[in-house]
Design an enzyme around this catalytic site. Structure first.
Site, PDB file in Angstrom:
ATOM      1  N   HIS A  25       0.840  -1.203   0.000  1.00 30.79           N
ATOM      2  CA  HIS A  25       0.000   0.000   0.000  1.00 30.79           C
ATOM      3  C   HIS A  25       0.867   1.243   0.000  1.00 30.79           C
ATOM      4  CE1 HIS A  25       0.574   1.506   4.169  1.00 30.79           C
ATOM      5  NE2 HIS A  25       0.831   0.244   4.451  1.00 30.79           N
ATOM      6  N   CYS A  26       0.288   2.338  -0.518  1.00 31.46           N
ATOM      7  CA  CYS A  26       0.960   3.630  -0.454  1.00 31.46           C
ATOM      8  C   CYS A  26       0.159   4.502   0.505  1.00 31.46           C
ATOM      9  CB  CYS A  26       1.057   4.264  -1.845  1.00 31.46           C
ATOM     10  SG  CYS A  26      -0.539   4.541  -2.627  1.00 31.46           S
ATOM     11  N   ALA A  27       0.205   5.802   0.366  1.00 33.97           N
ATOM     12  CA  ALA A  27      -0.477   6.688   1.314  1.00 33.97           C
ATOM     13  C   ALA A  27      -1.987   6.601   1.227  1.00 33.97           C
ATOM     14  CB  ALA A  27      -0.034   8.131   1.075  1.00 33.97           C
ATOM     15  N   ARG A  29      -3.688   4.156  -1.326  1.00 34.99           N
ATOM     16  CA  ARG A  29      -4.210   3.032  -2.102  1.00 34.99           C
ATOM     17  C   ARG A  29      -3.678   1.673  -1.654  1.00 34.99           C
ATOM     18  NH1 ARG A  29      -1.796   5.355  -7.181  1.00 34.99           N
ATOM     19  NH2 ARG A  29      -0.961   6.807  -5.653  1.00 34.99           N
TER      20      ARG A  29
END
Length: 456
Positions: A25-27, A29
């Protein structure tokens, strides 16, 4: 919000546990690499509680949850799916196998330049500040504070080949510190500073060949190509040299061989390539004018969908480092396209009566105004198609304006509202007008066009 329930709802819609190759995951998504993308039901995923949008990009299924929420969903999802946690780099490596050649090149350049962006942004901000101070005569350029700030503002561009050398070597599979060393060779004090060539430079006779002793400060392509070559040399040497001598001979021979080839062949060729690209772009902008801005501004968001836009960092850095150009005339155009996505997305908020869509549109539009457009593009505008078209029209209008009035930036990485920090002082007002045009046109067209705006 029940994160375990959300995870359990997502699994069957993604083709089951067996179809999940990796998760990260990113910030904002949840990034999933699936074994078979066709088994995923994107429409149904978009209806799951907490989901603000879902799209495929860069070989990954990316599900938008938003800041703070995605971390909790990720923790619950990995547990429900029974998979081990993957880092973003591991997930990206798996996803890269699904990319086409153009997307792989874009991803490669993105991985090289994204870590460097903070340094370029810092220098760009200082350049913008000093430009404003000098324009309005607030401080004497001979002042000690001004001189020290000027040193700070130019540092990142002077050692740009060293920074690129480090990240490029890491990406190409070479030793990052040898890559940085090669960047240092290309910016060695024995070479005439690239920005001081007008005052004259000397040549060196190398077995009958006259080699121009000009440095590569601020350049991009020479060090990229040189480090790519260096990484190949290093790998071949490690295979051939015995382990007992590897620590001594491999770096020694790598630096010698790569350094000579870089100075004699790759450097001049890379400079010619970079200058050629800069010349074509600057000629197109100067001759086609607002038509070029119209075209670039209108098509940029389409390019974003493919992920190829990440490769533009290299071109923009090359423009900034080119002594005959020294400014970024592309980023203001991209900024207009991003703002337009926010305007088109906000119009959906006014049109829709669906509570779930309303909950998504406002933060997505705000995010786009800060230069982060994924939620607006994939979560709303592409979903209803016509808002995306409206955003293309708005981006074209804004792009035409900023090119016609010569809006320039002094760094890379920041667009939309944050981009105001790196706009040249003389261009700031016109940049703001451009954002108003892009946002207003996209908002109006999106509001006027007829389309369904419910979650179904």
């Amino acid at each position: 919000m029940d994160f375990e329930q959300i995870s359990c709802s997502l699994l069957p819609l993604l083709g089951g546990k067996e179809n999940i190759a990796s998760a990260a995951h990113c910030a904002t998504r949840l990034r999933l690499v699936l074994v078979d993308d066709s088994l995923a039901d994107q429409q149904a995923i978009g209806k799951v509680e907490g989901v603000k949008g879902c799209f495929r990009n860069a070989g990954q299924m990316q599900i938008i949850f938003g800041t703070g929420v995605v971390n909790k969903v990720y923790a619950a999802f990995t547990q429900a799916a029974g998979i081990s946690e993957s880092s973003k780099s591991e997930a990206a490596d798996i996803a890269a196998k699904k990319l086409n050649p153009f997307q792989r090149i874009a991803r490669l350049l993105s991985n090289i330049f994204v870590p460097i962006i903070p340094a370029i942004v810092a220098s760009g901000l200082l350049m913008g500040l000093l430009g404003m101070v000098k324009t309005y005569g607030w401080v004497d350029p001979g002042n000690a504070i001004y001189i020290m700030l000027d040193m700070c503002s130019s540092a990142a561009f002077i050692i740009l080949p060293i920074l690129i050398g480090f990240t490029a070597a890491r990406e190409f599979g070479g030793n990052p510190y040898l890559g940085a060393t090669l960047g240092g060779i290309l910016t060695h004090p024995a070479l005439t500073n690239a920005w001081g060539v007008a005052a004259g430079f000397h040549t060196m006779n190398f077995f009958g060949f006259e080699i121009a002793m000009i440095g590569y400060q601020g350049t991009v392509f020479p060090v990229l190509l040189a480090v790519w070559f260096m990484s190949i040399v290093e790998k071949q040497l490690r295979r051939a040299i015995p382990d007992a001598l590897d620590l001594i001979l491999t770096p020694f021979l790598t630096v010698i061989i790569s350094g000579f080839i870089a100075l004699l062949i790759i450097g001049p060729a890379g400079r010619a390539l970079g200058d050629g690209i800069s010349f074509v772009l600057s000629t197109l902008i100067s001759h086609a004018g607002w038509l070029a801005g119209l075209l670039f501004g209108g098509l940029y968001s389409v390019i974003v969908i493919t992920g190829i836009h990440h490769s533009f960092h290299a071109v923009e850095a090359g423009l900034l480092g080119n002594p005959s150009i020294g400014v970024n005339f592309l980023l203001p155009i991209w900024a207009m396209a991003n703002v337009a996505q926010g305007g088109a997305c906000l119009a959906v908020w006014f049109k829709t009566k669906d509570a779930k869509i309303k909950a998504i549109t406002l933060p997505s539009a705000f995010s786009a105004m800060l230069g982060i457009t994924e939620a607006a593009i994939f979560g709303i505008n592409l979903r209803f198609v016509k808002p995306f078209i409206a955003a293309l029209i708005g981006g074209a209008a804004g792009g035409a304006w900023v090119v016609s009035v010569h809006v320039y930036m002094t760094a890379v990485g920041l667009t939309a509202i944050p981009g105001m920090a790196i706009v040249q002082a003389s261009s700031l007002l016109n940049y703001i007008i451009g954002m108003v045009i892009a946002f207003g046109v996209a908002f109006t067209v999106s509001l006027v066009l007829k389309y369904k705006t419910d979650a179904e």
